[in-house]
Every structure is written in C-alpha cells, then in structure tokens.
Design a protein around this motif. Sequence first.
Motif, PDB file in Angstrom:
ATOM      1  N   GLN A  31       0.873  -1.493  -0.086  1.00 25.20           N
ATOM      2  CA  GLN A  31      -0.002   0.405   0.163  1.00 25.20           C
ATOM      3  C   GLN A  31       1.103   1.205  -0.010  1.00 25.20           C
ATOM      4  O   GLN A  31       0.647   2.487  -0.255  1.00 25.20           O
ATOM      5  CB  GLN A  31      -0.626   0.052   0.689  1.00 25.20           C
ATOM      6  N   VAL A  32       1.725   1.179   0.181  1.00 25.44           N
ATOM      7  CA  VAL A  32       2.174   2.463   0.673  1.00 25.44           C
ATOM      8  C   VAL A  32       3.286   2.776  -1.019  1.00 25.44           C
ATOM      9  O   VAL A  32       3.454   3.585  -1.226  1.00 25.44           O
ATOM     10  CB  VAL A  32       3.733   1.955   2.123  1.00 25.44           C
ATOM     11  N   TYR A  33       3.678   1.115  -1.373  1.00 24.04           N
ATOM     12  CA  TYR A  33       4.380   1.483  -2.529  1.00 24.04           C
ATOM     13  C   TYR A  33       3.511   2.125  -3.499  1.00 24.04           C
ATOM     14  O   TYR A  33       3.114   3.069  -4.845  1.00 24.04           O
ATOM     15  CB  TYR A  33       4.712   0.147  -3.806  1.00 24.04           C
ATOM     16  N   ALA A  34       1.638   1.582  -3.542  1.00 17.82           N
ATOM     17  CA  ALA A  34       1.430   1.989  -4.032  1.00 17.82           C
ATOM     18  C   ALA A  34       0.533   3.585  -4.118  1.00 17.82           C
ATOM     19  O   ALA A  34       0.449   4.185  -5.126  1.00 17.82           O
ATOM     20  CB  ALA A  34       0.101   1.386  -4.115  1.00 17.82           C
ATOM     21  N   LEU A  35       1.078   3.803  -2.578  1.00 14.29           N
ATOM     22  CA  LEU A  35       0.191   5.471  -2.829  1.00 14.29           C
ATOM     23  C   LEU A  35       2.020   6.410  -3.456  1.00 14.29           C
ATOM     24  O   LEU A  35       1.243   7.397  -4.232  1.00 14.29           O
ATOM     25  CB  LEU A  35       0.271   5.100  -1.177  1.00 14.29           C
ATOM     26  N   TYR A  37       3.164   5.692  -5.447  1.00 12.47           N
ATOM     27  CA  TYR A  37       3.670   5.524  -7.018  1.00 12.47           C
ATOM     28  C   TYR A  37       2.490   5.741  -7.520  1.00 12.47           C
ATOM     29  O   TYR A  37       2.176   6.944  -9.198  1.00 12.47           O
ATOM     30  CB  TYR A  37       2.349   4.281  -7.586  1.00 12.47           C
ATOM     31  N   LEU A  38       0.913   5.707  -7.090  1.00  9.71           N
ATOM     32  CA  LEU A  38      -0.237   7.003  -7.816  1.00  9.71           C
ATOM     33  C   LEU A  38       0.515   8.204  -7.272  1.00  9.71           C
ATOM     34  O   LEU A  38      -0.008   9.417  -8.534  1.00  9.71           O
ATOM     35  CB  LEU A  38      -1.228   6.846  -6.779  1.00  9.71           C
ATOM     36  N   CYS A  39       0.368   8.971  -6.407  1.00 11.49           N
ATOM     37  CA  CYS A  39       0.485  10.447  -5.969  1.00 11.49           C
ATOM     38  C   CYS A  39       1.639  11.061  -7.013  1.00 11.49           C
ATOM     39  O   CYS A  39       1.816  12.151  -7.518  1.00 11.49           O
ATOM     40  CB  CYS A  39       0.843  10.468  -5.010  1.00 11.49           C
ATOM     41  N   GLY A  40       2.821  10.323  -7.033  1.00 14.25           N
ATOM     42  CA  GLY A  40       4.085  10.561  -8.443  1.00 14.25           C
ATOM     43  C   GLY A  40       4.829  12.106  -7.731  1.00 14.25           C
ATOM     44  O   GLY A  40       5.418  13.237  -8.448  1.00 14.25           O
ATOM     45  N   GLU A  86      10.195   9.137  -2.811  1.00 14.03           N
ATOM     46  CA  GLU A  86       8.915   8.749  -4.276  1.00 14.03           C
ATOM     47  C   GLU A  86       9.216   7.432  -4.375  1.00 14.03           C
ATOM     48  O   GLU A  86      10.570   6.585  -4.533  1.00 14.03           O
ATOM     49  CB  GLU A  86       9.823   9.892  -4.608  1.00 14.03           C
ATOM     50  N   ALA A  87       8.121   7.006  -5.011  1.00 21.13           N
ATOM     51  CA  ALA A  87       7.988   5.293  -5.825  1.00 21.13           C
ATOM     52  C   ALA A  87       9.523   5.924  -7.210  1.00 21.13           C
ATOM     53  O   ALA A  87       8.896   6.757  -7.893  1.00 21.13           O
ATOM     54  CB  ALA A  87       7.335   4.963  -6.497  1.00 21.13           C
ATOM     55  N   GLN A  88      10.099   4.650  -7.375  1.00 20.83           N
ATOM     56  CA  GLN A  88      10.194   4.451  -8.742  1.00 20.83           C
ATOM     57  C   GLN A  88       9.245   3.344  -9.302  1.00 20.83           C
ATOM     58  O   GLN A  88       8.421   3.482  -9.258  1.00 20.83           O
ATOM     59  CB  GLN A  88      10.993   2.468  -8.199  1.00 20.83           C
ATOM     60  N   VAL A  89       9.381   4.907 -10.566  1.00 21.29           N
ATOM     61  CA  VAL A  89       7.593   4.650 -11.293  1.00 21.29           C
ATOM     62  C   VAL A  89       8.001   3.706 -12.030  1.00 21.29           C
ATOM     63  O   VAL A  89       6.612   2.943 -13.404  1.00 21.29           O
ATOM     64  CB  VAL A  89       7.420   6.117 -11.808  1.00 21.29           C
TER      65      VAL A  89
END
Lengths: 177, 177
Positions: A31-35, A37-40, A86-89
């Motif tokens: 979920q943390v990653y997904a969040l 990832y979504l927010c960018g 920040e996520a690795q996109v």
Amino acid sequence: MNGDLIKAQDIFLGRVNQTCNKFGLNNIMAQVYALLYLCGKPLSLDDMVERLRISKGSASINIRALERYDVVRKVWVKGSRRDYYEAQVDIEKVVMDRIKSAIQTRLTEVDGMINLSTSALDIVDFSDEEEKEAVEIFRQRLDRLRKLHGKAKELFDLFDTSLLTTALVSETEETAK
Amino acid sequence: MNGDLIKAQDIFLGRVNQTCNKFGLNNIMAQVYALLYLCGKPLSLDDMVERLRISKGSASINIRALERYDVVRKVWVKGSRRDYYEAQVDIEKVVMDRIKSAIQTRLTEVDGMINLSTSALDIVDFSDEEEKEAVEIFRQRLDRLRKLHGKAKELFDLFDTSLLTTALVSETEETAK
DNA sequence: TTTAACGTTTAAAACATTTTAAACGAATAT
DNA sequence: ATATTCGTTTAAAATGTTTTAAACGTTAAA
C-alpha cells in the motif's frame, strides 16, 4: 478542496490491499508503494500515516524494506527536516526484479534440497534386499526432480538474459511526466 | 528392518518442510505429497499419520486439497476398507499446473484492480484546477499498469500454448517403474 | 443387532506474522 | 541550554493461519 481524487485513490489502494492477500504479500508495504506510485510526488512518513491510517512505526519499517528492494527512493525536499520518499515509477522493472528474485530463491532452495537428499540416499545400507526396490524408487524420484530443476533453471536463464525480458521490460526509461 | 531408508526419506521430508516455509506453501500438504511421491506406492491416512506424526484430521483435510489440485489420486486396495492415495508422479505436470494457476489468478486479480480503478478515476470531478495534474498522473500510472498487464498476459499465453512449455514438460508419460 | 474401524468435521489451541503505541535518542530550532 | 520535531526501536496486542483432539456419522464386520 475536492475529495473525488482521494476517493478514487482509496478505491485503488483498497483493491491493492485485497490483491496482496491473494498474492501473499505484505499489505502495508504494497500500500505504501502503491500510494507513492499513484501520487507521483515525494511523501513524508507522516503523509503516509495520515493517508493510509497506519502507525508510524509500521510506515518506517516498511518504507525501509521498500528501499532495500530498490522500489522507493529517499529524496531531499528543500526546507524540510523530514525524510521524503518517492516511488520507482518503472513498474516493469520493479515487478521483474521481484519475480526474478523470487524464482532464484526458489531454484536455489530446491537445488539444496536435491543435493542434501542425494547425499542422504547414498548412505543407505543396501544389505536389506527388501528395501532395494524402495531405494530405487527414491533414486528415480530424485533424478526426475533434478531433471526438472535443470530445465527450470535453463528456462530462467533464458528469461533472465533478455531474450524474453526485452518483450516485457520498459522500452524507454521515460519517468513519469 | 533397516532404518536407513526411513532416515534418508526423513531428511528429504525435513527439507521439503523448510522449503515450503520459504515458498509460502502449506507444510503438511507438501509433506504429504512428498511422502507419497517418494514412496511410490499407495499409503493410507494412518500411514501418513504415523510417518509424518500429524493428526488424522489434518491428513484428511490436506489429502483432499491435494486431490482437488489433481496431484494425488485415491486408489483402491484389495482387501482393505481404508482409502489409499498415491502421488501423481509426473512432477513436471504438477509443478506446471500450480505455476500456471498461480499466474492466472494473479493476472485476473490485477486486471480487476485496473478496471475498478479506471472506473473510479472516470468519475472524478475535473472542476478543480489544482487537482488536474494529480489526476493526470494517476491516469498515466494506470495506463502503464495496463500496458504491463497486457504484456504479462501475452507472455503467459506464449508460455501456456506449448512453445516454452514443451521444453519443460515431461517428454514421455513414463510413470515410475 | 451390536461393535469396531474408518474418514470427516469442528471448536479450541498453538503458532507465526503484522501492527500498534509508547518510549527512546538524535538532530534541529528556539 | 531547552524544547521540539523527527525516525527508529520494541514489547505487547491484534490478527490470521495451521494443527490438533475429540466428537460424530457412516459403513462393514462379528
């Protein structure tokens, strides 16, 4: 302020949660990653805590696991003392890395299993005529397992050395907008 | 009676147990299958109970799960009222079936996730200028996910329709000796 | 019939994992 | 110096899963 976006994100996050259970993955980590990832955009621990309604400890532990897996990055935000992430996109890379690592772990594990059992079998005393047949079956089963493992490894190496991977992995390293 | 064979089998079974934990599989289920696989002859529930030191209830539940997965078969043994089971020895098939099923489940799950989120995103009110960018990023991420899913599905179909499978699956149906 | 031998079900226990809340220490601001 | 704001650690609670023991029902033997 419009809450529709949050709502839409929450639907995604909820579904991620559900999916995780089926996959045997850690809910909060995903979920943390997904969040992210979504927010960018980079989020702080407290952002995640508020957004996902999780404890800070959990956020801390899971974000570092994600860091180790190289799927999130710590970034510096001017004027703030907090850690932002920040996520690795490049999700293709993220998924591929995880899959490869999972396969490799399993192959190694099975390899060890076969070797250990083979040694154990070699020690068996053959004097007992009655058991000869059972020992032979055991040996056949191990051989078969060994063969399967060999083929799986071949296939994995093929998978690993581009041939198939190129079909899947991100063509360009275009990172968001 | 010579205990070496039992000892060797136990080493194998112990290792299976350890491997299972790493794989996220059910210990007893795997051990029951492994035992049947190694012995190469039908065993009764009580045989398994005695050999693996598990409860009868557990043996019963897990053997039926294995039956559903089509990796063990109930066989009739003349003169006995018990149910006997033997392993599907074509381990390549067993493994392939499990892998395929796992992949398919995951693909379906992700597909559902993407669709649900896409619908949710479509409902978002665009009036808020400030959120426009965030919505756009969300949309981009979903697109990317969709693309990945599409490629993964392609790859799986390739995998499924022989091309790669033939390299892995048992060449002959030689069933033990 | 009655008894014994089965496999199955189920409620409780054992167990492992995840999550939290609170204490803590380090770093910065006041 | 002192207070505040952080991230981390940790012991305990919550949760989910597996396993068991015992009760149960069914079928076959006596």
